[in-house]
Design a protein around this motif. Sequence first.
Motif, PDB file in Angstrom:
ATOM      1  N   ALA A 125       3.196  -1.133   4.096  1.00 39.04           N
ATOM      2  CA  ALA A 125       2.795   0.204   3.710  1.00 39.04           C
ATOM      3  C   ALA A 125       3.887   1.187   3.736  1.00 39.04           C
ATOM      4  O   ALA A 125       4.656   1.126   4.444  1.00 39.04           O
ATOM      5  N   PHE A 126       3.789   1.978   2.464  1.00 42.38           N
ATOM      6  CA  PHE A 126       4.674   3.176   2.414  1.00 42.38           C
ATOM      7  C   PHE A 126       3.902   4.553   2.521  1.00 42.38           C
ATOM      8  O   PHE A 126       3.124   4.739   1.730  1.00 42.38           O
ATOM      9  N   LEU A 127       4.081   5.487   3.524  1.00 42.33           N
ATOM     10  CA  LEU A 127       3.046   6.690   3.685  1.00 42.33           C
ATOM     11  C   LEU A 127       4.158   7.707   3.449  1.00 42.33           C
ATOM     12  O   LEU A 127       5.042   7.946   4.336  1.00 42.33           O
ATOM     13  N   CYS A 128       3.636   8.780   2.719  1.00 38.53           N
ATOM     14  CA  CYS A 128       4.738  10.038   2.390  1.00 38.53           C
ATOM     15  C   CYS A 128       3.834  11.380   2.409  1.00 38.53           C
ATOM     16  O   CYS A 128       2.836  11.207   1.656  1.00 38.53           O
ATOM     17  N   GLY A 129       4.489  12.470   2.710  1.00 41.01           N
ATOM     18  CA  GLY A 129       3.709  13.696   2.361  1.00 41.01           C
ATOM     19  C   GLY A 129       3.377  14.640   3.725  1.00 41.01           C
ATOM     20  O   GLY A 129       4.156  14.343   4.613  1.00 41.01           O
ATOM     21  N   ASP A 130       2.256  14.863   3.744  1.00 41.02           N
ATOM     22  CA  ASP A 130       1.914  15.948   5.052  1.00 41.02           C
ATOM     23  C   ASP A 130       1.875  15.156   6.178  1.00 41.02           C
ATOM     24  O   ASP A 130       1.551  14.220   6.357  1.00 41.02           O
ATOM     25  N   LEU A 136       0.913  -0.961   0.034  1.00 36.58           N
ATOM     26  CA  LEU A 136      -0.078  -0.148   0.008  1.00 36.58           C
ATOM     27  C   LEU A 136       0.960   1.212  -0.005  1.00 36.58           C
ATOM     28  O   LEU A 136       1.799   1.461   0.845  1.00 36.58           O
ATOM     29  N   LEU A 137       0.605   1.965  -1.226  1.00 37.55           N
ATOM     30  CA  LEU A 137       1.628   3.253  -1.154  1.00 37.55           C
ATOM     31  C   LEU A 137       0.663   4.436  -0.874  1.00 37.55           C
ATOM     32  O   LEU A 137      -0.257   4.541  -1.874  1.00 37.55           O
ATOM     33  N   ALA A 138       0.793   5.217  -0.201  1.00 36.42           N
ATOM     34  CA  ALA A 138      -0.279   6.367  -0.173  1.00 36.42           C
ATOM     35  C   ALA A 138       0.504   7.955   0.240  1.00 36.42           C
ATOM     36  O   ALA A 138       1.547   7.522   1.154  1.00 36.42           O
ATOM     37  N   GLY A 139       0.212   8.894  -0.383  1.00 29.14           N
ATOM     38  CA  GLY A 139       0.846  10.067  -0.312  1.00 29.14           C
ATOM     39  C   GLY A 139       0.224  11.302  -0.628  1.00 29.14           C
ATOM     40  O   GLY A 139      -0.721  11.232  -1.526  1.00 29.14           O
ATOM     41  N   LEU A 158       5.189  -0.918   8.559  1.00 30.94           N
ATOM     42  CA  LEU A 158       4.431   0.476   8.456  1.00 30.94           C
ATOM     43  C   LEU A 158       6.074   1.662   8.242  1.00 30.94           C
ATOM     44  O   LEU A 158       6.766   1.672   8.937  1.00 30.94           O
ATOM     45  N   HIS A 159       6.287   1.938   6.856  1.00 35.45           N
ATOM     46  CA  HIS A 159       7.350   2.712   6.599  1.00 35.45           C
ATOM     47  C   HIS A 159       6.671   4.322   6.435  1.00 35.45           C
ATOM     48  O   HIS A 159       5.907   4.402   5.267  1.00 35.45           O
ATOM     49  N   ALA A 160       7.047   5.300   7.050  1.00 37.53           N
ATOM     50  CA  ALA A 160       6.772   6.494   6.925  1.00 37.53           C
ATOM     51  C   ALA A 160       7.551   7.562   6.676  1.00 37.53           C
ATOM     52  O   ALA A 160       8.644   7.510   7.413  1.00 37.53           O
ATOM     53  N   ASP A 161       7.389   8.530   5.918  1.00 40.94           N
ATOM     54  CA  ASP A 161       8.248   9.694   5.680  1.00 40.94           C
ATOM     55  C   ASP A 161       7.504  11.030   5.513  1.00 40.94           C
ATOM     56  O   ASP A 161       6.724  11.439   4.574  1.00 40.94           O
ATOM     57  N   ALA A 162       7.104  11.737   6.786  1.00 38.41           N
ATOM     58  CA  ALA A 162       6.496  12.932   6.874  1.00 38.41           C
ATOM     59  C   ALA A 162       7.329  13.899   6.570  1.00 38.41           C
ATOM     60  O   ALA A 162       8.472  14.419   7.035  1.00 38.41           O
ATOM     61  N   PHE A 163       6.735  14.878   5.701  1.00 36.61           N
ATOM     62  CA  PHE A 163       7.566  15.880   5.073  1.00 36.61           C
ATOM     63  C   PHE A 163       7.427  17.023   6.122  1.00 36.61           C
ATOM     64  O   PHE A 163       6.492  17.819   6.148  1.00 36.61           O
ATOM     65  N   LEU A 164       8.655  17.345   6.952  1.00 34.81           N
ATOM     66  CA  LEU A 164       8.496  18.472   7.711  1.00 34.81           C
ATOM     67  C   LEU A 164       8.829  19.508   7.091  1.00 34.81           C
ATOM     68  O   LEU A 164       9.652  19.790   6.370  1.00 34.81           O
TER      69      LEU A 164
END
Length: 337
Positions: free
Chosen positions: A284-289, A193-196, A310-316
């Motif tokens: 899952a890969f989650l990126c963005g806000d 699941l890729l979501a951003g 669960l792999h997340a990259d929140a754009f600070l």
Amino acid sequence: MVRVKHEGQWYGLDEGESVLDGLLRGGVRVPHSCRAGACQSCLMRAERGEVPAKAQGGLKDTLKARGYFLSCACHPEGELEVAEAGAELRVPASITALERLSDSVLCIRLRPEGALEYRAGQYVSLLRDGLARSYSLASQPHEDTLALHVRRIAGGRMSGWLFDEARPGDTLELQGPAGECFYVPGRPEQPLLLAGTGTGLAPLYGILQDALARGHTGPIWFFHGALEASGLYLVDELRALQSRYPQLQYRPCVLRGQERVGVTVGALDAVIKEACPRPAGWRAFLCGDPALVLSLRKKLFLAGLSLKDLHADAFLPSTPPPQEGAGVTSRASDASR
């Protein structure tokens, strides 16, 4: 008072003040961006004194062993002598192409002049004239150039330069890569699941292509959200991939606007829940806000998805130094990615 020595000059730190804030207050130009220990653009090296373990969180062991630390997260208890990250951590690069992906997103192609090993989905910091900003890599390691997606930010110093002034042939420096949000081979049948949102598409686009190139056979659900249709981009490219790979389902969605063919209107988390109601056993890969990333991470975990998957990259966003006498620090105009 705790003191920090930089280029022969001592600087006193106020109570609770980081090395980065103290040096900036003293007029020292230190590259920095997120000020939260994520982008790693404020790396410095300790020449004498003890660095708190927290200031080295997330760094590679090789960097820790050489005394590198994150100046935004460093609150020393004693005197510390420091130097800025040297040329050994930076790679000169030249711009080879600038392509508009939408009215507000620009694809920057860069050719490094030295070796830069990375995984698709990681990010690098761009450094120019003392300014540092971090952007995710949408390209693949085998490509000759790096691809970064830059969103125009009103008043943004780096994005403004890239949109309005930069030309092919212009040079800057790269630092990195960093980040743990990338595809790891193995379990090729596992659903992904890729979501951003926004330019969170950049790392997801790289991760998707990497997974497909490595022969991932399991279902891949790719969600990209925007406020309105003008915020969507690479739609044709992703639909072309969907037609080529039957395991890929691409779902662009917008929060506002009229329903139209191929684009769903609704909140991204609601769209994901409807399409993938039982994600247990998925990756899952989650990126963005950052707010959306953290919310999705929690909801997917509660729906049964394991934290290890669960792999997340929140754009600070980048933030300015605190102003003397101010009660809070306001957000700067330039986003870190």
